[in-house]
Design a protein around this motif. Structure first.
Motif, PDB file in Angstrom:
ATOM      1  N   THR A   4      58.915  12.172 128.777  1.00 14.27           N
ATOM      2  CA  THR A   4      59.930  11.898 127.759  1.00 14.27           C
ATOM      3  C   THR A   4      60.698  13.178 127.430  1.00 14.27           C
ATOM      4  OG1 THR A   4      58.493  10.199 126.824  1.00 14.27           O
ATOM      5  CG2 THR A   4      60.329  10.958 125.471  1.00 14.27           C
ATOM      6  N   GLU A   8      66.550  12.176 124.437  1.00 15.05           N
ATOM      7  CA  GLU A   8      66.675  10.722 124.521  1.00 15.05           C
ATOM      8  C   GLU A   8      67.279  10.083 123.274  1.00 15.05           C
ATOM      9  OE1 GLU A   8      63.241   8.635 125.823  1.00 15.05           O
ATOM     10  OE2 GLU A   8      62.967   9.868 127.615  1.00 15.05           O
ATOM     11  N   PRO A   9      66.729  10.309 122.069  1.00 18.68           N
ATOM     12  CA  PRO A   9      67.333   9.657 120.891  1.00 18.68           C
ATOM     13  C   PRO A   9      68.749  10.138 120.615  1.00 18.68           C
ATOM     14  CG  PRO A   9      65.622  11.221 120.244  1.00 18.68           C
ATOM     15  CD  PRO A   9      65.511  11.059 121.714  1.00 18.68           C
ATOM     16  N   HIS A  10      69.058  11.391 120.948  1.00 21.45           N
ATOM     17  CA  HIS A  10      70.412  11.905 120.727  1.00 21.45           C
ATOM     18  C   HIS A  10      71.410  11.224 121.666  1.00 21.45           C
ATOM     19  CE1 HIS A  10      68.686  15.065 118.209  1.00 21.45           C
ATOM     20  NE2 HIS A  10      67.792  15.255 119.164  1.00 21.45           N
ATOM     21  N   HIS A  12      71.175   8.159 122.821  1.00 25.12           N
ATOM     22  CA  HIS A  12      71.401   6.813 122.283  1.00 25.12           C
ATOM     23  C   HIS A  12      72.393   6.860 121.118  1.00 25.12           C
ATOM     24  CE1 HIS A  12      68.620   4.600 124.745  1.00 25.12           C
ATOM     25  NE2 HIS A  12      67.603   5.365 124.420  1.00 25.12           N
ATOM     26  N   THR A  13      72.268   7.864 120.266  1.00 27.03           N
ATOM     27  CA  THR A  13      73.189   7.993 119.133  1.00 27.03           C
ATOM     28  C   THR A  13      74.614   8.245 119.619  1.00 27.03           C
ATOM     29  OG1 THR A  13      71.414   8.881 117.739  1.00 27.03           O
ATOM     30  CG2 THR A  13      73.679   9.300 117.040  1.00 27.03           C
ATOM     31  N   ILE A  38      66.525   5.501 130.515  1.00 26.25           N
ATOM     32  CA  ILE A  38      66.855   4.992 129.183  1.00 26.25           C
ATOM     33  C   ILE A  38      68.015   3.999 129.182  1.00 26.25           C
ATOM     34  CG2 ILE A  38      66.049   7.164 128.166  1.00 26.25           C
ATOM     35  CD1 ILE A  38      68.990   7.869 127.631  1.00 26.25           C
ATOM     36  N   VAL A 140      59.611  13.758 122.452  1.00 29.22           N
ATOM     37  CA  VAL A 140      60.267  13.032 121.364  1.00 29.22           C
ATOM     38  C   VAL A 140      60.002  13.698 120.022  1.00 29.22           C
ATOM     39  CG1 VAL A 140      60.337  10.854 120.114  1.00 29.22           C
ATOM     40  CG2 VAL A 140      60.271  10.843 122.599  1.00 29.22           C
TER      41      VAL A 140
END
Length: 305
Positions: A4, A8-10, A12-13, A38, A140
């Motif tokens: 991971t 990753e979350p950035h 998606h944002t 992703i 993460v």
């Protein structure tokens, strides 16, 4: 094996706010692997490494856009800069986020086209090799680094302690996922191939190098100066090239994600402008290979401590 990544979350944002996401970085840092991991099921994937697909994108970009309609992930988009105006038209027509994901290893070639065609429509994110947290499976949970005492203390408490030999091995092995996650890959063989296929092909072509030996001397001299203040005159002298050539080649290494120039910090703005930056190779394994550090017993990685 996939690990991971902190981004990753950035990513998606960003996809929720921008119609185009461009993920860049040096070769082998895991750009394509990350986005394929992703991406949504409905997002198509196409790579311009495929000669037939690349030919279609270069010769008939309009037909390419019809065949691979968004949402789509286009890999190695620098191979067909002709696509950029058509991506702009598709974005302006659809007017919604998350349409295109692009990857490209050569910012130097693409940046002018991106600036002209996709200004205000694209979010550019640079991916580096694996961080220590990512290699330990804490990608993460890791937060962006800030040099504050609270953040430094939190990182020290979250990180498993390493011995001196483990630290040396991590530096020598490097951060490129293919070698960092597979201890069976021979270090010298991997980085020798990396140097031949990427640095001496892609970067050398960008720099329009006529003398390959001079460029190799420049790479060695640059690697030997990692973590040091940049002195272009000394670098040019050691590589036996002109000052302007050293400046040009270094700019290409920086744009290609090989080196990073850390500008000095001073409360006095004038000092920031005149002080020399520090030069860093972004992958320590590559710097170790180019300088011959840590090699012993036929590439087994023996250190004299």
């Amino acid at each position: 094996m996939y690990v991971t990544r902190t981004l990753e979350p950035h990513l998606h944002t960003i996809t929720q706010h921008f119609p185009v996401l461009w993920l860049t970085g040096a070769r082998q840092v895991g750009k394509t692997t990350l986005l394929r991991q992703i991406k949504e099921p409905e997002r198509a994937f196409v790579t311009l490494d495929d000669p037939l697909v690349r030919q279609l994108a270069q010769e008939d970009p309009a037909l390419f856009m019809q065949r691979f309609s968004p949402p789509v992930l286009i890999d190695e988009v620098q191979c067909a800069p002709e696509l950029l105006p058509y991506i702009k038209m598709a974005v302006d027509e659809a007017r919604r986020p998350g349409l295109f994901w692009l990857t490209g290893s050569q910012q130097f070639r693409l940046m002018q086209g991106v600036s002209e065609s996709l200004a205000g429509r694209v979010a550019i994110v640079q991916l580096a090799g694996l961080s220590l947290a990512e290699s330990q499976g804490r990608g993460v949970a890791a937060a962006p680094f800030t040099p504050m005492p609270v953040e430094l203390r939190r990182r020290r408490e979250a990180c498993a302690p390493l011995t001196l030999m483990q630290v040396c091995f991590s530096i020598w092995r490097g951060s490129l996922p293919a070698i960092a996650l597979n201890p069976t890959i021979d270090h010298a063989l991997f980085y020798g191939s990396y140097t031949q296929t990427y640095l001496q092909r892609d970067v050398r072509d960008l720099a329009r190098v006529g003398d390959e030996t001079a460029f190799l001397r420049f790479l060695w001299a640059t690697a030997a100066r990692t973590c040091s203040l940049l002195n272009l005159s000394d670098l040019a002298r050691d590589a036996d090239i002109t000052h302007n050539t050293a400046r040009s080649w270094l700019a290409i290494l920086e744009s290609s994600g090989i080196v990073y120039l850390l500008e000095p910090y001073h409360t006095n703005l004038s000092k920031r402008l005149v002080k020399a930056p520090k030069l860093y190779f972004l992958d320590t394994g590559l710097a170790a290979y180019l300088t011959g550090w840590g090699e012993g017993g036929g590439g087994s990685g023996v250190w004299m401590l």
